[in-house]
Design a protein around this motif. Structure first.
Motif, PDB file in Angstrom:
ATOM      1  N   SER A   7       0.828  -1.210   0.000  1.00 49.49           N
ATOM      2  CA  SER A   7       0.000   0.000   0.000  1.00 49.49           C
ATOM      3  C   SER A   7       0.857   1.252   0.000  1.00 49.49           C
ATOM      4  CB  SER A   7      -0.924  -0.001   1.216  1.00 49.49           C
ATOM      5  OG  SER A   7      -0.156   0.009   2.414  1.00 49.49           O
ATOM      6  N   GLY A   8       1.982   1.206   0.742  1.00 49.60           N
ATOM      7  CA  GLY A   8       2.886   2.356   0.713  1.00 49.60           C
ATOM      8  C   GLY A   8       3.471   2.574  -0.668  1.00 49.60           C
ATOM      9  N   GLY A   9       3.873   1.464  -1.350  1.00 49.19           N
ATOM     10  CA  GLY A   9       4.389   1.606  -2.709  1.00 49.19           C
ATOM     11  C   GLY A   9       3.334   2.100  -3.676  1.00 49.19           C
ATOM     12  N   VAL A  10       2.088   1.642  -3.484  1.00 47.26           N
ATOM     13  CA  VAL A  10       1.012   2.085  -4.370  1.00 47.26           C
ATOM     14  C   VAL A  10       0.755   3.577  -4.219  1.00 47.26           C
ATOM     15  CG1 VAL A  10      -1.474   1.893  -4.766  1.00 47.26           C
ATOM     16  CG2 VAL A  10      -0.098  -0.158  -4.541  1.00 47.26           C
ATOM     17  N   THR A  11       0.770   4.059  -2.988  1.00 42.05           N
ATOM     18  CA  THR A  11       0.547   5.494  -2.783  1.00 42.05           C
ATOM     19  C   THR A  11       1.660   6.324  -3.421  1.00 42.05           C
ATOM     20  OG1 THR A  11       1.624   5.252  -0.620  1.00 42.05           O
ATOM     21  CG2 THR A  11      -0.790   5.206  -0.676  1.00 42.05           C
ATOM     22  N   GLU A  12       2.910   5.865  -3.264  1.00 42.60           N
ATOM     23  CA  GLU A  12       4.019   6.594  -3.895  1.00 42.60           C
ATOM     24  C   GLU A  12       3.892   6.574  -5.414  1.00 42.60           C
ATOM     25  OE1 GLU A  12       7.607   4.910  -2.505  1.00 42.60           O
ATOM     26  OE2 GLU A  12       7.427   5.681  -0.449  1.00 42.60           O
ATOM     27  N   ARG A  13       3.532   5.418  -5.963  1.00 37.71           N
ATOM     28  CA  ARG A  13       3.408   5.341  -7.421  1.00 37.71           C
ATOM     29  C   ARG A  13       2.223   6.162  -7.938  1.00 37.71           C
ATOM     30  NH1 ARG A  13       5.473   0.479  -5.812  1.00 37.71           N
ATOM     31  NH2 ARG A  13       7.280  -0.302  -6.998  1.00 37.71           N
TER      32      ARG A  13
END
Length: 422
Positions: free
Chosen positions: A328-334
């Motif tokens: 989820s953290g990677g998705v928000t950054e992307r």
């Protein structure tokens, strides 16, 4: 959203247990309770029970320690998002009401961005708000409530205290009614008067004479001839005036002692009856506790393998939660990078459209042709002017040359005349 918030609450508790504690004052653990109490007062001033429409969302108004203690993380997170959205709208900013199945990370990032737009500092990670309770949740709602109060031009007024007037109790005392204090005062005054008076023989003689007269009168009265019925009527008429009632003073220690004895007797009599019931209740409770403990041991022995399976499943769940958090953290950054790239792409497209429209437009070419024709006309005019100037210069040069030849001939002729004379 509720399930994700509940999962985030479990992660949050694990992070809080593993993180090193910052040295703070002894009352720091109770600061969020004070903040929650102040938040509830501010929400009441904003009339949140009617305007926030909590009943339409099937939610009850929060208690004094609702966001300070973990009760139900999913419900608390939904309540936090609902109140935060309502307070942001109340403060003058437009904010869409979050739904139950929205992404909690996106909702938290939007709430924190609105909080930063109000000029408030956010010095904690957004994951602290996923649990829906704690000091950070109370801080965010308290800041939004203050902004809403400022936007509605709310101002504290001076407190108005009610004036308490002491009523003077007017005690009406009859002449024939005496209190216990008055009786004691009269007795003490008579005793002091008797002590202070000195013995006088004349006074003693007068007193003995008066006493003899009273005895003689009493003997005469004993032989009275008054009718008994009339005497009884007179006694009934005068009896209310001769009645002396002594009021009991509640400040008297004797009354207090009597009341204490009465209460002691009542307590002892009640204790005899209740002691048997209490002993019986104690025995029943002890037997029930023994049964519960034995049953608990039996259930633990029977469900040991299920407990082991549950623990293994809990460990797998924690690993899945960690992976989900990382993803989820990677998705928000992307998603943030994607939004930035799309903005840049829109800008490039707009520039290309502007350049393409300028290239296909024929207006600049027409302007260039018009400028070329104008330049040709100006060059023709300049050529004409140059020819005129050259002609005038040639004429002036020829004129000067003719003048010079004429002057030269004029000078030569006199010289030849002079030579001829010689």
């Amino acid at each position: 959203m509720a399930a994700a918030a509940a999962a985030a609450a479990g992660e949050e508790e694990g992070d809080l247990n593993e993180a090193p504690e910052v040295e703070r004052g002894p009352g720091a653990a109770y600061h969020m309770f004070v903040m929650m109490d102040e938040l509830l007062q501010k929400l009441k001033l904003l009339n949140y029970e009617e305007e926030a429409a909590l009943r339409s969302h099937n939610m009850r108004p929060p208690s004094r320690h609702y966001f300070a203690l973990p009760i139900n993380p999913g419900e608390q997170f939904y309540m936090f998002c609902t109140l935060a959205a309502w307070l942001i709208n109340k403060a003058g900013h437009s904010f869409e009401q979050p739904q139950e199945y929205d992404d909690p990370n996106a909702i938290i990032s939007n709430i924190l961005s609105e909080l930063r737009s109000f000029g408030r500092s956010v010095d904690f990670p957004p994951s602290k708000l996923k649990a829906g309770y704690g000091e950070q949740a109370c801080y965010v709602l308290d800041c939004l409530a203050e902004e809403a109060l400022q936007f509605t031009s709310f101002a504290w007024k001076r407190p108005t205290y009610p004036t308490e007037e002491l009523e003077e109790e007017a005690i009406t005392e009859d002449d024939a009614e005496l209190t216990l204090n008055k009786v004691e005062e009269i007795i003490t005054e008579e005793e002091t008067d008797n002590e202070e008076n000195y013995i006088d023989l004349n006074v003693l003689k007068a007193q003995t004479y008066k006493s003899d007269m009273i005895e003689s009168k009493q003997e005469e009265i004993l032989e009275s001839t008054v009718d008994a019925a009339e005497w009884n009527l007179e006694v009934e008429r005068v009896l209310p005036q001769l009645k002396v009632t002594i009021r009991t003073d509640n400040k008297d220690w004797r009354i207090h002692v009597d009341q204490m004895h009465q209460h002691q007797d009542g307590i002892e009599s009640a204790l005899k009856d209740t002691r048997g019931y209490l002993d019986k209740l104690h025995n029943e409770i002890s037997r029930t506790l023994e049964k519960v403990s034995s049953r608990e041991k039996y259930i633990n022995n029977q469900l040991e393998h299920l407990v082991q399976e549950y623990r293994s499943a809990q460990a797998l769940l924690s690993e899945a939660k960690e992976k989900y958090q990382q993803g989820s953290g990677g998705v928000t950054e992307r998603t943030r990078n994607l939004s930035e790239i799309t903005e840049e792409l829109e800008k490039v497209k707009q520039e290309m459209e502007e350049k393409g429209s300028s290239m296909t437009d024929g207006a600049p070419l027409v302007k260039i042709k018009q400028a070329l024709t104008k330049l040709k006309q100006e060059t023709i005019q300049m050529d004409i002017r140059i020819g005129v100037v050259e002609h005038t210069l040639l004429q002036s040069k020829l004129k000067e040359k003719s003048n010079m030849t004429r002057d030269m001939h004029a000078t030569i002729i006199p010289d030849s005349s002079i030579v001829g004379t010689y």
